[in-house]
Every structure is written in structure tokens, then in C-alpha cells.
Design a protein around this motif. Structure first.
Motif, PDB file in Angstrom:
ATOM      1  N   ALA A   1       0.835  -1.206   0.000  1.00 49.77           N
ATOM      2  CA  ALA A   1       0.000   0.000   0.000  1.00 49.77           C
ATOM      3  C   ALA A   1       0.874   1.261   0.000  1.00 49.77           C
ATOM      4  O   ALA A   1       0.567   2.251  -0.682  1.00 49.77           O
ATOM      5  N   ALA A   2       1.978   1.218   0.738  1.00 48.95           N
ATOM      6  CA  ALA A   2       2.857   2.396   0.813  1.00 48.95           C
ATOM      7  C   ALA A   2       3.469   2.697  -0.562  1.00 48.95           C
ATOM      8  O   ALA A   2       3.575   3.852  -0.972  1.00 48.95           O
ATOM      9  N   VAL A   3       3.871   1.652  -1.281  1.00 49.80           N
ATOM     10  CA  VAL A   3       4.465   1.867  -2.605  1.00 49.80           C
ATOM     11  C   VAL A   3       3.423   2.434  -3.570  1.00 49.80           C
ATOM     12  O   VAL A   3       3.696   3.363  -4.334  1.00 49.80           O
ATOM     13  N   VAL A   4       2.204   1.894  -3.520  1.00 49.62           N
ATOM     14  CA  VAL A   4       1.162   2.387  -4.432  1.00 49.62           C
ATOM     15  C   VAL A   4       0.903   3.875  -4.175  1.00 49.62           C
ATOM     16  O   VAL A   4       0.726   4.665  -5.102  1.00 49.62           O
ATOM     17  N   SER A   5       0.939   4.273  -2.911  1.00 52.93           N
ATOM     18  CA  SER A   5       0.610   5.680  -2.661  1.00 52.93           C
ATOM     19  C   SER A   5       1.776   6.619  -2.976  1.00 52.93           C
ATOM     20  O   SER A   5       1.563   7.757  -3.322  1.00 52.93           O
ATOM     21  N   GLN A   6       3.024   6.139  -2.925  1.00 52.20           N
ATOM     22  CA  GLN A   6       4.136   7.101  -3.073  1.00 52.20           C
ATOM     23  C   GLN A   6       5.109   6.864  -4.218  1.00 52.20           C
ATOM     24  O   GLN A   6       5.769   7.794  -4.651  1.00 52.20           O
ATOM     25  N   PHE A   7       5.248   5.623  -4.659  1.00 55.22           N
ATOM     26  CA  PHE A   7       6.389   5.336  -5.525  1.00 55.22           C
ATOM     27  C   PHE A   7       6.032   4.763  -6.894  1.00 55.22           C
ATOM     28  O   PHE A   7       6.772   3.969  -7.456  1.00 55.22           O
ATOM     29  N   LEU A   8       4.872   5.150  -7.411  1.00 56.07           N
ATOM     30  CA  LEU A   8       4.532   4.715  -8.776  1.00 56.07           C
ATOM     31  C   LEU A   8       4.823   5.880  -9.747  1.00 56.07           C
ATOM     32  O   LEU A   8       5.021   7.010  -9.320  1.00 56.07           O
ATOM     33  N   PRO A   9       4.865   5.588 -11.057  1.00 58.69           N
ATOM     34  CA  PRO A   9       5.432   6.576 -11.992  1.00 58.69           C
ATOM     35  C   PRO A   9       4.731   7.929 -11.992  1.00 58.69           C
ATOM     36  O   PRO A   9       5.376   8.946 -12.232  1.00 58.69           O
ATOM     37  N   ASP A  10       3.426   7.970 -11.732  1.00 60.31           N
ATOM     38  CA  ASP A  10       2.773   9.289 -11.810  1.00 60.31           C
ATOM     39  C   ASP A  10       3.350  10.243 -10.771  1.00 60.31           C
ATOM     40  O   ASP A  10       3.503  11.432 -11.039  1.00 60.31           O
ATOM     41  N   SER A  11       3.708   9.715  -9.585  1.00 60.82           N
ATOM     42  CA  SER A  11       4.248  10.596  -8.545  1.00 60.82           C
ATOM     43  C   SER A  11       5.521  11.278  -9.035  1.00 60.82           C
ATOM     44  O   SER A  11       5.662  12.499  -8.950  1.00 60.82           O
ATOM     45  N   SER A  12       6.458  10.488  -9.568  1.00 59.01           N
ATOM     46  CA  SER A  12       7.705  11.141  -9.969  1.00 59.01           C
ATOM     47  C   SER A  12       7.540  11.940 -11.261  1.00 59.01           C
ATOM     48  O   SER A  12       8.182  12.982 -11.421  1.00 59.01           O
ATOM     49  N   LEU A  13       6.667  11.495 -12.177  1.00 58.54           N
ATOM     50  CA  LEU A  13       6.544  12.255 -13.433  1.00 58.54           C
ATOM     51  C   LEU A  13       5.929  13.628 -13.198  1.00 58.54           C
ATOM     52  O   LEU A  13       6.289  14.603 -13.868  1.00 58.54           O
ATOM     53  N   ASN A  14       5.008  13.737 -12.258  1.00 57.09           N
ATOM     54  CA  ASN A  14       4.454  15.062 -11.952  1.00 57.09           C
ATOM     55  C   ASN A  14       5.553  15.985 -11.442  1.00 57.09           C
ATOM     56  O   ASN A  14       5.602  17.163 -11.782  1.00 57.09           O
ATOM     57  N   GLN A  15       6.479  15.417 -10.653  1.00 57.78           N
ATOM     58  CA  GLN A  15       7.592  16.244 -10.163  1.00 57.78           C
ATOM     59  C   GLN A  15       8.574  16.583 -11.288  1.00 57.78           C
ATOM     60  O   GLN A  15       9.115  17.679 -11.349  1.00 57.78           O
ATOM     61  N   TRP A  16       8.753  15.628 -12.181  1.00 59.40           N
ATOM     62  CA  TRP A  16       9.631  15.888 -13.333  1.00 59.40           C
ATOM     63  C   TRP A  16       9.093  17.030 -14.181  1.00 59.40           C
ATOM     64  O   TRP A  16       9.848  17.815 -14.761  1.00 59.40           O
ATOM     65  N   GLY A  17       7.758  17.104 -14.279  1.00 60.59           N
ATOM     66  CA  GLY A  17       7.131  18.193 -15.047  1.00 60.59           C
ATOM     67  C   GLY A  17       7.625  19.539 -14.523  1.00 60.59           C
ATOM     68  O   GLY A  17       7.969  20.436 -15.311  1.00 60.59           O
ATOM     69  N   LYS A  18       7.732  19.656 -13.207  1.00 62.33           N
ATOM     70  CA  LYS A  18       8.169  20.941 -12.610  1.00 62.33           C
ATOM     71  C   LYS A  18       9.649  21.212 -12.920  1.00 62.33           C
ATOM     72  O   LYS A  18      10.025  22.335 -13.252  1.00 62.33           O
ATOM     73  N   ALA A  19      10.477  20.166 -12.804  1.00 59.07           N
ATOM     74  CA  ALA A  19      11.912  20.353 -13.075  1.00 59.07           C
ATOM     75  C   ALA A  19      12.125  20.785 -14.529  1.00 59.07           C
ATOM     76  O   ALA A  19      12.931  21.662 -14.837  1.00 59.07           O
ATOM     77  N   LEU A  20      11.360  20.177 -15.408  1.00 59.98           N
ATOM     78  CA  LEU A  20      11.464  20.476 -16.840  1.00 59.98           C
ATOM     79  C   LEU A  20      11.049  21.916 -17.112  1.00 59.98           C
ATOM     80  O   LEU A  20      11.712  22.648 -17.859  1.00 59.98           O
ATOM     81  N   ASP A  21       9.980  22.299 -16.485  1.00 62.60           N
ATOM     82  CA  ASP A  21       9.475  23.658 -16.633  1.00 62.60           C
ATOM     83  C   ASP A  21      10.572  24.659 -16.257  1.00 62.60           C
ATOM     84  O   ASP A  21      10.824  25.625 -16.981  1.00 62.60           O
ATOM     85  N   SER A  22      11.265  24.399 -15.143  1.00 61.68           N
ATOM     86  CA  SER A  22      12.337  25.297 -14.715  1.00 61.68           C
ATOM     87  C   SER A  22      13.504  25.270 -15.704  1.00 61.68           C
ATOM     88  O   SER A  22      14.115  26.296 -15.967  1.00 61.68           O
ATOM     89  N   ALA A  23      13.804  24.081 -16.242  1.00 64.87           N
ATOM     90  CA  ALA A  23      14.954  23.966 -17.144  1.00 64.87           C
ATOM     91  C   ALA A  23      14.729  24.731 -18.443  1.00 64.87           C
ATOM     92  O   ALA A  23      15.681  25.124 -19.124  1.00 64.87           O
ATOM     93  N   MET A  24      13.457  24.916 -18.803  1.00 65.99           N
ATOM     94  CA  MET A  24      13.143  25.636 -20.037  1.00 65.99           C
ATOM     95  C   MET A  24      13.462  27.121 -19.899  1.00 65.99           C
ATOM     96  O   MET A  24      13.470  27.861 -20.872  1.00 65.99           O
ATOM     97  N   LYS A  25      13.685  27.551 -18.643  1.00 66.70           N
ATOM     98  CA  LYS A  25      14.070  28.962 -18.421  1.00 66.70           C
ATOM     99  C   LYS A  25      15.510  28.938 -17.911  1.00 66.70           C
ATOM    100  O   LYS A  25      15.740  28.988 -16.705  1.00 66.70           O
ATOM    101  N   PRO A  26      16.506  28.783 -18.800  1.00 64.92           N
ATOM    102  CA  PRO A  26      17.887  28.538 -18.373  1.00 64.92           C
ATOM    103  C   PRO A  26      18.395  29.605 -17.412  1.00 64.92           C
ATOM    104  O   PRO A  26      18.143  30.784 -17.581  1.00 64.92           O
ATOM    105  N   THR A  27      19.112  29.113 -16.403  1.00 66.54           N
ATOM    106  CA  THR A  27      19.623  30.019 -15.379  1.00 66.54           C
ATOM    107  C   THR A  27      21.128  29.879 -15.185  1.00 66.54           C
ATOM    108  O   THR A  27      21.701  30.643 -14.443  1.00 66.54           O
ATOM    109  N   ALA A  28      21.749  28.864 -15.838  1.00 66.41           N
ATOM    110  CA  ALA A  28      23.196  28.670 -15.620  1.00 66.41           C
ATOM    111  C   ALA A  28      23.953  29.876 -16.156  1.00 66.41           C
ATOM    112  O   ALA A  28      23.512  30.544 -17.090  1.00 66.41           O
ATOM    113  N   ASP A  29      25.140  30.132 -15.561  1.00 66.43           N
ATOM    114  CA  ASP A  29      25.905  31.332 -15.959  1.00 66.43           C
ATOM    115  C   ASP A  29      26.382  31.223 -17.400  1.00 66.43           C
ATOM    116  O   ASP A  29      26.641  30.145 -17.882  1.00 66.43           O
TER     117      ASP A  29
END
Ligand code: UDP
Length: 469
Positions: free
Chosen positions: A441-469
Motif C-alpha cells: 500500500a505504501a508503494v502504491v501511494s508514493q512510488f509509482l510513476p505518476d508521482s515522480s513524473l508530476n515532479q519531473w514536469g516541474k523540473a522540466l518547466d524550470s529547465a526551459m528557463k535557463p539560469t546557468a551562468d
């Protein structure tokens, strides 16, 4: 550098496990990512197509990314043996260990840059204008400078790390910093504590690894199917192997070091599946298993990949040889209770079914790592409803609630503590079973692909606005 294929999987298949709301959420993340990317792709680069957590996780996530119509690709960087010796050394240092004790200086950095250079033409051919690149772990770090200068948005995904710092982690990060810091737009770590202090907070994302419940590694298998696979590959005793083998989705057999007949299906089995890496402490599992008389009727299986097959893991052969040597020195009665198994890696799907069957058949799954960024094997076993006994190190403490959905070993170097935990679960199958159900039950609630892909969406969004020097 070469391109690796991966399946495409519709997120709708997840609905029976995670519910339609979570599926809809994932589809919405895909819609958003597509609108941001405007036809561009997200390309992952790592250094092996099989063996280990990254190669395990990537195709799973990519399958669902492609399944929500976001363009993506997977490229594998190629290196020579000196390069992989250095990356292994670096891996140990980032885990706070000495490793082979060799240097991480100018020459080693030149080797990194040279390997990156050798992969550059292929990368140029395989990448398309506008691609966002995701570099996994230290191996492809040498490419960051060139990619940044080519105006490619860059995310560095670090799958490793330890909470505590020492002189070795400092050496590791000092080596990597000039290869990454000037060029990387966004960083992704498994735990916030793993990031070195030069990673700016506003560019740091924390994403826990996830797994696919429908992948060959994890999908449901009926008990008779599990037994058929284990009999076919030689881990369980078989009455009629030819006939049973016909039903197994595996052709090859495992390479097994053992003495006496294989156990029958009713023997309680304690299992650790991992690479032959000193930090996985396979020999320590053997010592803990033998330390407690409560394990006397059980069997132990230590299983890992065929050591000639994992290209970025040159240490495997040595570690396996050490485990076998220690096993050879045991009393015969102890040797007869322990099997050392190498799975063929020629066909990743076949290997996945072997691991699946072994984890499912286990009475207890162990992950006695001395250091662990995040133990995929722990999540895999929990999803299968198995009670897991694992060291309280690194990311494992985020995966297991001690005494609820598994048991955490506080001192991973103490065989007696492991022995006690194993014996308590072997002696109380009802409690072990309840723990396994909590784990699932713990894995189903926290560690299936939708959980991490939703977070990846945010990382990607930030990467599209480059900030490196
Ligand atoms: N694995 C495998 N075959 C093997 C041994 C390991 O497929 O013979 C897989 C295992 O099932 C898990 C991954 O390799 O998915 C190991 O990931 P983990 O995070 O546990 O450790 P890592 O190897 O990344 O340090």
C-alpha cells in the motif's frame, strides 16, 4: 554513444492501481509539458543500458512520458575501462568511501573530457535542435560544457548520495563541480541532503525514484508461474523441468554456485538481489543469515547480474569472487543452505522475470546496503507484498517505516541484528504477511510513476528557463 529503445505505455493502464484521478493528473502534466516543449524532446543520457537502478528506472519513466505524447529519447555514453574505473572510484567517493584509493585529479578529469569528446559526434547526430538534455549520474558530466555551449538546456539527475559528508565525499564533489556547476540549469537529487552546498537551492529538485507495476520486473505472476521460472533457472528443485520450463517466459538458466540439491518450493527463502558491489554487502547478508539459529530451517539466495555483462561496473567480478570464497570456507551444512546466483543479462526482459519470480517467492527480501541513495530493490519487493529487512541508510529510511512496512537494521555492519530481524519474521509468518501488505500500500501511494513524473514536469518547466551562468 548509442540510442536505446523503450516501450510506449498509455497512462490509462495505471488506472486499476492508482485510480482515474491520478491518471488524469498525469495526462494533464503531459499536456502542459507538451505545450512548453513545442515539439522538442527530452533526451536522457546515462552510461549503461542494463544493470543497476538507472537502467532499470529510465525505460519505465520514458514509456509513460512517450505514452502522454511527450517526445523523449535515451542515449548511452560509451567509455573505456580506464574511464569506468574512474567513475566507479567517483561513485564510492560520493558515497563517502575510499573505493580503490586512486586519485581524482587533473589526469582523471582529462579522461572524462576525452570520453565526452569521443561521444560528441554521435551525440551531435542523435540530438535534435532544441532538445532538453537530462544527464544521469557522474558518467556523462564531461558532456555538460559542450552541451551548454550548444545552448542545450541541461538537467543533471544524481541518483546517488549520502547524508553525511567526509573527506571522500569532498574529493568526489571537488572533482565534479567544475564539470557541472558552470553549465547545469537544474539539478535533481533523491534527497535534499544529498546535494553539495554549491548547488543553488532554487535550482534543486527532489524526486524519489518510482517503478512500473506492469513492467516484467514487477507485474503480477501466479504462484505456479513463479515456481516454474525458479525451477527452470535452477533455484528451486524441479520434478519435471522440461515440462515446467515450457511455461516459463525464460529460456536461459542462471549460473548457480551451491552444494547439494536445490530447495523445494515450500522452503522459506531469504533473498537479496543486487549488483555485486561492496556497498551491497552480500557477504554480510550471508553472515547475518548464519548468525541466528532462528534462520536454521530457511534458505538464502544471493543473486546478482552475470558479472561480465554490466559494462560500467568493473568491480563485480572481484566482489562475486570474494563472496564465493567466503561461502567455500563455510561448514558444509551452511554451504548447503546458501545459493549464489548470477542471472544472465542477455535479454533484459528475461532477466526481469527472473528477478520478479525470485522476489515474489521470497519469504523475506533483504537489502543490507552499507550506503544506498535509494534502494529500488526495496520498493520492488514492497510492491510485491514482501516484508523487507534493510539497512537504515540513505534513502532507505524514506522507503520503510520501521516495524510497519518493513524492518530497518540500525547497524548495517552487525550480523547479529540482521539475524534477529530475519528470525523474528521467519518465526511469525502472519506478522510478516501483514507487514508485506502495508508495504504494498505504501508503494502504491508514493512510488509509482505518476508521482515522480508530476515532479519531473516541474523540473522540466524550470529547465526551459535557463539560469546557468
Ligand atoms: N537488478 C537486476 N538484475 C540483477 C540485479 C539487480 O535487474 O541481477 C536490478 C534490481 O532489480 C533493481 C536494480 O537492478 O531494479 C538495482 O537498483 P538499486 O537502486 O537497488 O541499486 P543500484 O544498483 O542502483 O545501486
Amino acid at each position: 554513444m548509442f540510442d536505446v529503445e523503450f516501450p510506449v505505455r498509455s497512462p490509462e493502464v495505471l488506472a486499476p492501481v492508482i485510480g482515474q484521478d491520478r491518471v488524469d493528473n498525469l495526462i494533464a502534466t503531459g499536456d502542459y509539458a507538451r505545450s512548453e516543449l513545442l515539439g522538442r524532446r527530452v533526451v536522457s543520457i546515462n552510461s549503461t543500458a542494463s544493470g543497476g537502478g538507472v537502467a532499470e528506472m529510465l525505460p519505465v519513466l520514458l514509456a509513460y512520458v512517450a505514452g502522454v505524447d511527450v517526445g523523449c529519447d535515451w542515449l548511452v555514453l560509451e567509455g573505456n575501462s580506464e574511464f569506468f574505473e574512474i567513475t566507479k572510484r567517483l561513485h564510492h567517493r560520493l558515497h563517502g568511501e575510499r573505493g580503490d584509493g586512486g586519485p581524482l585529479g587533473e589526469h582523471e578529469r582529462e579522461v572524462f573530457e576525452e570520453v565526452a569528446h569521443q561521444n560528441q559526434d554521435d551525440a551531435q547526430r542523435l540530438l535534435a535542435p532544441g532538445d532538453v538534455v537530462l544527464l544521469h549520474d557522474p558518467q556523462p558530466a564531461g558532456l555538460a560544457k559542450w552541451l551548454h555551449e550548444s545552448k542545450v538546456p541541461l538537467i543533471w539527475r544524481c541518483h546517488i548520495g549520502v547524508d553525511a559528508r567526509n573527506e571522500y565525499t569532498k574529493q568526489g564533489w571537488d572533482f565534479l563541480r567544475p564539470l557541472l556547476a558552470p553549465y547545469i540549469d537544474q539539478y535533481v537529487f533523491t534527497r535534499r541532503e544529498y546535494a553539495p552546498d554549491w548547488v543553488p537551492n532554487e535550482r534543486l529538485h527532489v524526486i524519489k525514484p518510482s517503478l512500473d507495476p506492469f513492467a516484467p520486473k514487477n507485474r503480477e505472476l501466479a504462484d505456479n508461474h513463479v515456481q516454474a521460472i525458479l525451477q527452470h533457472i535452477g533455484i528451486l528443485r524441479s520434478a519435471d523441468s522440461e515440462q515446467i520450463g515450457d511455461h516459463a517466459p525464460v529460456e536461459r538458466v542462471a549460473d548457480i554456485v551451491s552444494e547439494g540439491p536445490a530447495p523445494t518450493a515450500d522452503a522459506q527463502m531469504v533473498v537479496q538481489v543486487s549488483r555485486w558491489d561492496p556497498l551491497k554487502d552480500m557477504a554480510g547478508v550471508m553472515r547475518g543469515f548464519l548468525a541466528d539459529p532462528g534462520c536454521a530451517d530457511a534458505r538464502l539466495v544471493l543473486a546478482g547480474p552475470d558479472v561480465s555483462s554490466v559494462s560500467d561496473d568493473p568491480e563485480g567480478q572481484v566482489v562475486l569472487a570474494e563472496v564465493i570464497k567466503e561461502w567455500e570456507g563455510l561448514a558444509e551444512s551452511d554451504r548447503r543452505r546458501i545459493q549464489i546466483v548470477c542471472f544472465p543479462m542477455d535479454d533484459p526482459e528475461e532477466n526481469a522475470f527472473m528477478v520478479n519470480a525470485l522476489q515474489r517467492h521470497a519469504a523475506i527480501v533483504v537489502q543490507k546496503s552499507l550506503k544506498e541513495g535509494f534502494g529500488l530493490t526495496v520498493t520492488e519487493a514492497m510492491l510485491k507484498g514482501r516484508p523487507v529487512v534493510a539497512s537504515a541508510v540513505g534513502g532507505i529510511v524514506d522507503q520503510i517505516r520501521d516495524g510497519v512496512d518493513g524492518i530497518l537494521i540500525q547497524d548495517p555492519r552487525d550480523p547479529a541484528e540482521l539475524g534477529r530481524a530475519l528470525s523474528s519474521l521467519l518465526g511469525d509468518p502472519t506478522a510478516a504477511n501483514k507487514m508485506g501488505q502495508e508495504a504494498k500500500a505504501a508503494v502504491v501511494s508514493q512510488f509509482l510513476p505518476d508521482s515522480s513524473l508530476n515532479q519531473w514536469g516541474k523540473a522540466l518547466d524550470s529547465a526551459m528557463k535557463p539560469t546557468a551562468d
